[in-house]
Write a protein that holds these residues in place. Structure first.
Motif, PDB file in Angstrom:
ATOM      1  N   ARG A 156      -0.653   5.077  -1.092  1.00 50.64           N
ATOM      2  CA  ARG A 156      -0.751   6.118  -0.055  1.00 50.64           C
ATOM      3  C   ARG A 156      -0.124   7.428  -0.544  1.00 50.64           C
ATOM      4  O   ARG A 156      -0.614   8.516  -0.240  1.00 50.64           O
ATOM      5  CB  ARG A 156      -0.092   5.664   1.246  1.00 50.64           C
ATOM      6  N   GLU A 157       0.954   7.306  -1.293  1.00 49.53           N
ATOM      7  CA  GLU A 157       1.582   8.512  -1.850  1.00 49.53           C
ATOM      8  C   GLU A 157       0.608   9.220  -2.788  1.00 49.53           C
ATOM      9  O   GLU A 157       0.483  10.441  -2.778  1.00 49.53           O
ATOM     10  CB  GLU A 157       2.857   8.143  -2.625  1.00 49.53           C
ATOM     11  N   VAL A 172      -6.332   0.602   3.514  1.00 52.03           N
ATOM     12  CA  VAL A 172      -6.644   1.767   2.684  1.00 52.03           C
ATOM     13  C   VAL A 172      -8.141   2.067   2.774  1.00 52.03           C
ATOM     14  O   VAL A 172      -8.560   3.217   2.935  1.00 52.03           O
ATOM     15  CB  VAL A 172      -6.202   1.501   1.222  1.00 52.03           C
ATOM     16  N   ASP A 206      -8.708   3.600   6.261  1.00 55.57           N
ATOM     17  CA  ASP A 206      -8.108   4.921   6.495  1.00 55.57           C
ATOM     18  C   ASP A 206      -8.680   6.006   5.590  1.00 55.57           C
ATOM     19  O   ASP A 206      -8.692   7.170   5.952  1.00 55.57           O
ATOM     20  CB  ASP A 206      -6.586   4.858   6.294  1.00 55.57           C
ATOM     21  N   GLY A 253       0.779  -1.236   0.000  1.00 55.83           N
ATOM     22  CA  GLY A 253       0.000   0.000   0.000  1.00 55.83           C
ATOM     23  C   GLY A 253       0.811   1.288   0.000  1.00 55.83           C
ATOM     24  O   GLY A 253       0.242   2.375   0.062  1.00 55.83           O
ATOM     25  N   THR A 254       2.138   1.188  -0.092  1.00 49.86           N
ATOM     26  CA  THR A 254       2.984   2.389  -0.031  1.00 49.86           C
ATOM     27  C   THR A 254       2.720   3.326  -1.213  1.00 49.86           C
ATOM     28  O   THR A 254       2.494   4.527  -1.025  1.00 49.86           O
ATOM     29  CB  THR A 254       4.476   1.983  -0.047  1.00 49.86           C
ATOM     30  N   MET A 289      -2.636   9.017  -2.709  1.00 46.63           N
ATOM     31  CA  MET A 289      -3.751   9.584  -1.920  1.00 46.63           C
ATOM     32  C   MET A 289      -3.414  10.979  -1.435  1.00 46.63           C
ATOM     33  O   MET A 289      -4.286  11.833  -1.325  1.00 46.63           O
ATOM     34  CB  MET A 289      -3.971   8.797  -0.626  1.00 46.63           C
ATOM     35  N   GLU A 290      -2.147  11.167  -1.076  1.00 47.56           N
ATOM     36  CA  GLU A 290      -1.741  12.479  -0.568  1.00 47.56           C
ATOM     37  C   GLU A 290      -1.968  13.559  -1.608  1.00 47.56           C
ATOM     38  O   GLU A 290      -2.350  14.675  -1.282  1.00 47.56           O
ATOM     39  CB  GLU A 290      -0.263  12.458  -0.160  1.00 47.56           C
TER      40      GLU A 290
END
Ligand code: OMP
Length: 214
Positions: A134-135, A170, A173, A130-131, A137-138
């Motif tokens: 997540r980037e 994910v 969150d 998920g790294t 998503m930012e």
């Protein structure tokens, strides 16, 4: 497994995208299989790939305003999906992508295409831990947009930071649904029924037992 999912796995194997052997992942895990979406590298591949993504997206019924393909691998995928949504589902969907390098001349900024606003469908290739997602998503959050969902080709169904899968984390969150064309379970079911690739089944099942989610 639905017919289009089996077809997708066959397509990925045929194009060398889905491979069995020994691979080191970004997370450091050693995996008996790997999905390299970069090998969908011809016009016909992209056309077919776009149709699979569009079918999974339409199937999901998730409402969204704009497709967002994070650099780099998300870019051709978002583009191909937008074309397929238009050609095969009569949906004329705005799309955009980011550039990794900052640009301070010309149109400026690091987003290209439609505005990243409203309900966003993030499109990418694979989620493991998920790294990468997540980037991305930012970027959605920084732009004040709202994440509706994430659309990927393969959900590896691996544990993220804890006992949940990276995707479950994910979803928790970001309060967004993750849709995949296929998952590790589909790959395993495929291997069970396929005479040519059946030999890889024990290693893939052992990997799932170690890193997979319950
Ligand atoms: P996470 O950031 O850990 O979720 O890993 C996702 C990224 O790992 C993908 O965007 C790829 O760069 C890479 N990857 C694959 O492309 N295919 C795989 O089968 C596995 C990985 C991986 O390294 O985990």
């Amino acid at each position: 497994m639905k017919a289009y999912q089996k077809e997708f796995i066959e397509f990925a194997i045929e194009r060398g995208v889905l491979k069995f052997g020994e691979f080191t992942l970004k997370s450091g895990r050693t995996s008996p299989y790997f999905f390299n979406a970069g090998l969908f590298n011809k016009g016909s591949d992209l056309a077919r790939l776009g149709r699979f993504y569009a079918a999974a997206l339409v199937d999901s019924g998730i409402d969204f305003d704009v497709l967002f393909g994070p650099a780099y691998k998300g870019i051709p995928i978002a583009t191909a999906t937008a074309v397929a949504l238009y050609d095969h589902h009569q949906q004329d969907t705005p799309y955009c992508f980011n550039r990794k390098e900052k640009k301070d001349h010309g149109e400026g900024g690091n987003l290209v295409g439609s505005a990243l606003e409203g309900k966003v469908m993030l499109v990418d290739d694979v989620i493991t831990a998920g790294t990468a997602i997540r980037e991305a998503m930012e970027i959605v959050e920084t732009n004040g947009a709202e994440l509706s969902g994430v659309l990927i080709a393969l959900d590896r169904q691996e544990k993220g930071k804890g006992e949940l899968s990276a995707i479950q984390e994910v979803e928790r969150d970001f309060n967004a649904q993750v849709v995949s064309i296929v998952s590790l379970n589909d790959v395993i079911n495929f291997l069970k029924d396929d005479d040519t690739f059946n030999e890889y089944l024990p290693k893939v099942e052992a990997y799932r037992a170690e890193f997979g989610v319950a």
